[in-house]
Write a protein that holds these residues in place. Structure first.
Motif, PDB file in Angstrom:
ATOM      1  N   LYS A   1     -59.264  37.912   6.112  1.00 53.47           N
ATOM      2  CA  LYS A   1     -57.935  38.406   5.735  1.00 53.47           C
ATOM      3  C   LYS A   1     -57.388  37.736   4.480  1.00 53.47           C
ATOM      4  N   ASN A   2     -57.957  36.595   4.093  1.00 51.13           N
ATOM      5  CA  ASN A   2     -57.493  35.862   2.915  1.00 51.13           C
ATOM      6  C   ASN A   2     -58.296  36.186   1.653  1.00 51.13           C
ATOM      7  N   ILE A   3     -59.198  37.160   1.786  1.00 49.50           N
ATOM      8  CA  ILE A   3     -60.058  37.545   0.664  1.00 49.50           C
ATOM      9  C   ILE A   3     -59.778  38.998   0.318  1.00 49.50           C
ATOM     10  N   THR A   4     -59.648  39.282  -0.961  1.00 48.38           N
ATOM     11  CA  THR A   4     -59.372  40.639  -1.414  1.00 48.38           C
ATOM     12  C   THR A   4     -60.387  41.635  -0.836  1.00 48.38           C
ATOM     13  N   PRO A   5     -59.930  42.819  -0.450  1.00 51.61           N
ATOM     14  CA  PRO A   5     -60.861  43.838   0.059  1.00 51.61           C
ATOM     15  C   PRO A   5     -61.948  44.202  -0.957  1.00 51.61           C
ATOM     16  N   GLU A   6     -61.669  44.028  -2.245  1.00 51.03           N
ATOM     17  CA  GLU A   6     -62.667  44.324  -3.278  1.00 51.03           C
ATOM     18  C   GLU A   6     -63.911  43.439  -3.135  1.00 51.03           C
ATOM     19  N   PHE A   7     -63.749  42.267  -2.532  1.00 47.59           N
ATOM     20  CA  PHE A   7     -64.879  41.369  -2.273  1.00 47.59           C
ATOM     21  C   PHE A   7     -65.943  42.091  -1.439  1.00 47.59           C
ATOM     22  N   PHE A   8     -65.487  42.930  -0.507  1.00 41.84           N
ATOM     23  CA  PHE A   8     -66.388  43.599   0.423  1.00 41.84           C
ATOM     24  C   PHE A   8     -66.895  44.940  -0.102  1.00 41.84           C
ATOM     25  N   ASP A   9     -66.581  45.244  -1.350  1.00 43.40           N
ATOM     26  CA  ASP A   9     -67.140  46.407  -2.041  1.00 43.40           C
ATOM     27  C   ASP A   9     -68.110  45.835  -3.073  1.00 43.40           C
ATOM     28  N   LEU A  10     -69.389  45.875  -2.754  1.00 45.42           N
ATOM     29  CA  LEU A  10     -70.374  45.180  -3.592  1.00 45.42           C
ATOM     30  C   LEU A  10     -70.430  45.709  -5.020  1.00 45.42           C
ATOM     31  N   LYS A  11     -69.943  46.925  -5.264  1.00 45.16           N
ATOM     32  CA  LYS A  11     -69.944  47.457  -6.627  1.00 45.16           C
ATOM     33  C   LYS A  11     -69.079  46.629  -7.568  1.00 45.16           C
ATOM     34  N   THR A  12     -68.085  45.932  -7.013  1.00 42.05           N
ATOM     35  CA  THR A  12     -67.204  45.122  -7.857  1.00 42.05           C
ATOM     36  C   THR A  12     -67.895  43.832  -8.323  1.00 42.05           C
ATOM     37  N   LYS A  13     -68.941  43.424  -7.629  1.00 45.18           N
ATOM     38  CA  LYS A  13     -69.721  42.212  -7.908  1.00 45.18           C
ATOM     39  C   LYS A  13     -68.959  40.915  -7.649  1.00 45.18           C
ATOM     40  N   ILE A  14     -67.735  41.004  -7.113  1.00 43.11           N
ATOM     41  CA  ILE A  14     -66.950  39.795  -6.840  1.00 43.11           C
ATOM     42  C   ILE A  14     -67.657  38.921  -5.808  1.00 43.11           C
ATOM     43  N   ALA A  15     -68.125  39.538  -4.731  1.00 44.24           N
ATOM     44  CA  ALA A  15     -68.787  38.766  -3.661  1.00 44.24           C
ATOM     45  C   ALA A  15     -70.001  38.021  -4.206  1.00 44.24           C
ATOM     46  N   GLY A  16     -70.850  38.715  -4.911  1.00 46.58           N
ATOM     47  CA  GLY A  16     -72.058  38.085  -5.445  1.00 46.58           C
ATOM     48  C   GLY A  16     -71.752  36.927  -6.371  1.00 46.58           C
ATOM     49  N   GLU A  17     -70.768  37.117  -7.244  1.00 51.09           N
ATOM     50  CA  GLU A  17     -70.427  36.062  -8.193  1.00 51.09           C
ATOM     51  C   GLU A  17     -69.831  34.839  -7.498  1.00 51.09           C
ATOM     52  N   ILE A  18     -68.934  35.070  -6.548  1.00 60.97           N
ATOM     53  CA  ILE A  18     -68.310  33.943  -5.843  1.00 60.97           C
ATOM     54  C   ILE A  18     -69.347  33.203  -4.999  1.00 60.97           C
ATOM     55  N   LEU A  19     -70.146  33.944  -4.247  1.00 61.44           N
ATOM     56  CA  LEU A  19     -71.126  33.295  -3.379  1.00 61.44           C
ATOM     57  C   LEU A  19     -72.187  32.562  -4.185  1.00 61.44           C
ATOM     58  N   GLN A  20     -72.504  33.073  -5.365  1.00 61.59           N
ATOM     59  CA  GLN A  20     -73.456  32.381  -6.245  1.00 61.59           C
ATOM     60  C   GLN A  20     -72.889  31.032  -6.687  1.00 61.59           C
ATOM     61  N   LYS A  21     -71.600  30.986  -6.967  1.00 58.70           N
ATOM     62  CA  LYS A  21     -70.967  29.713  -7.359  1.00 58.70           C
ATOM     63  C   LYS A  21     -71.038  28.702  -6.222  1.00 58.70           C
ATOM     64  N   PHE A  22     -70.718  29.142  -4.991  1.00 58.96           N
ATOM     65  CA  PHE A  22     -70.798  28.237  -3.846  1.00 58.96           C
ATOM     66  C   PHE A  22     -72.230  27.735  -3.663  1.00 58.96           C
ATOM     67  N   SER A  23     -73.199  28.623  -3.848  1.00 53.57           N
ATOM     68  CA  SER A  23     -74.609  28.215  -3.721  1.00 53.57           C
ATOM     69  C   SER A  23     -75.004  27.236  -4.818  1.00 53.57           C
ATOM     70  N   ASN A  24     -74.624  27.536  -6.058  1.00 55.65           N
ATOM     71  CA  ASN A  24     -74.985  26.666  -7.180  1.00 55.65           C
ATOM     72  C   ASN A  24     -74.436  25.253  -7.008  1.00 55.65           C
ATOM     73  N   TYR A  25     -73.227  25.152  -6.491  1.00 54.89           N
ATOM     74  CA  TYR A  25     -72.597  23.847  -6.329  1.00 54.89           C
ATOM     75  C   TYR A  25     -72.857  23.234  -4.954  1.00 54.89           C
ATOM     76  N   ARG A  26     -73.689  23.920  -4.159  1.00 53.85           N
ATOM     77  CA  ARG A  26     -74.116  23.423  -2.841  1.00 53.85           C
ATOM     78  C   ARG A  26     -72.949  23.132  -1.900  1.00 53.85           C
ATOM     79  N   ILE A  27     -71.969  24.020  -1.947  1.00 51.07           N
ATOM     80  CA  ILE A  27     -70.848  23.923  -1.017  1.00 51.07           C
ATOM     81  C   ILE A  27     -71.002  25.066  -0.019  1.00 51.07           C
ATOM     82  N   GLY A  28     -71.240  24.717   1.235  1.00 48.04           N
ATOM     83  CA  GLY A  28     -71.432  25.722   2.269  1.00 48.04           C
ATOM     84  C   GLY A  28     -70.153  26.511   2.498  1.00 48.04           C
ATOM     85  N   LEU A  29     -70.315  27.779   2.818  1.00 45.40           N
ATOM     86  CA  LEU A  29     -69.172  28.657   3.026  1.00 45.40           C
ATOM     87  C   LEU A  29     -69.391  29.509   4.268  1.00 45.40           C
TER      88      LEU A  29
END
Length: 119
Positions: free
Chosen positions: A49-77
């Motif tokens: 509920k605290n994440i924009t609905p656009e995150f869950f529309d993969l065409k926006t690429k928001i989810a991929g970009e954010i999750l890639q940052k968490f992975s790169n910095y080794r912060i589990g989410l």
């Protein structure tokens, strides 16, 4: 926004609690990650509920970009929510593949979030 601290096997986990939309853009994700890291947390729990609905529309690429940052910095989410409502095959596959890594988890309860992080 409130941060509830959890600790499992000396791993500090931040549960982010808010009634507001916290992540509306990739920059918001980076800002949150920096804030959490600065406070000494290793892992983060967010609620759907605290994440924009656009995150869950993969065409926006928001989810991929954010999750890639968490992975790169080794912060589990872990993202807690009801993901059964997303009927897109690509989103179901994205969630399935993310959960396989155990670094990014889409779960239904706080308890699942706390138990799914690698120890």
């Amino acid at each position: 926004m409130t941060i509830q601290s959890h600790e499992i096997n000396s791993i500090k986990i931040a549960e982010v609690i808010s009634d507001d939309m916290i992540i509306q853009s990739v920059q918001d994700g980076l800002d949150l990650m920096g804030n959490i890291y600065y406070q000494g947390f290793d892992k983060v729990i967010l609620y759907e509920k605290n994440i924009t609905p656009e995150f869950f529309d993969l065409k926006t690429k928001i989810a991929g970009e954010i999750l890639q940052k968490f992975s790169n910095y080794r912060i589990g989410l872990a993202i807690v929510g009801d993901f059964s409502k997303y009927e897109s095959k690509s989103m179901k596959d994205f969630i399935f593949e993310s959960n396989k890594t155990k670094h990014i988890n889409f779960v239904s309860t706080l308890e699942d979030a706390l138990n799914n992080f690698p120890k």
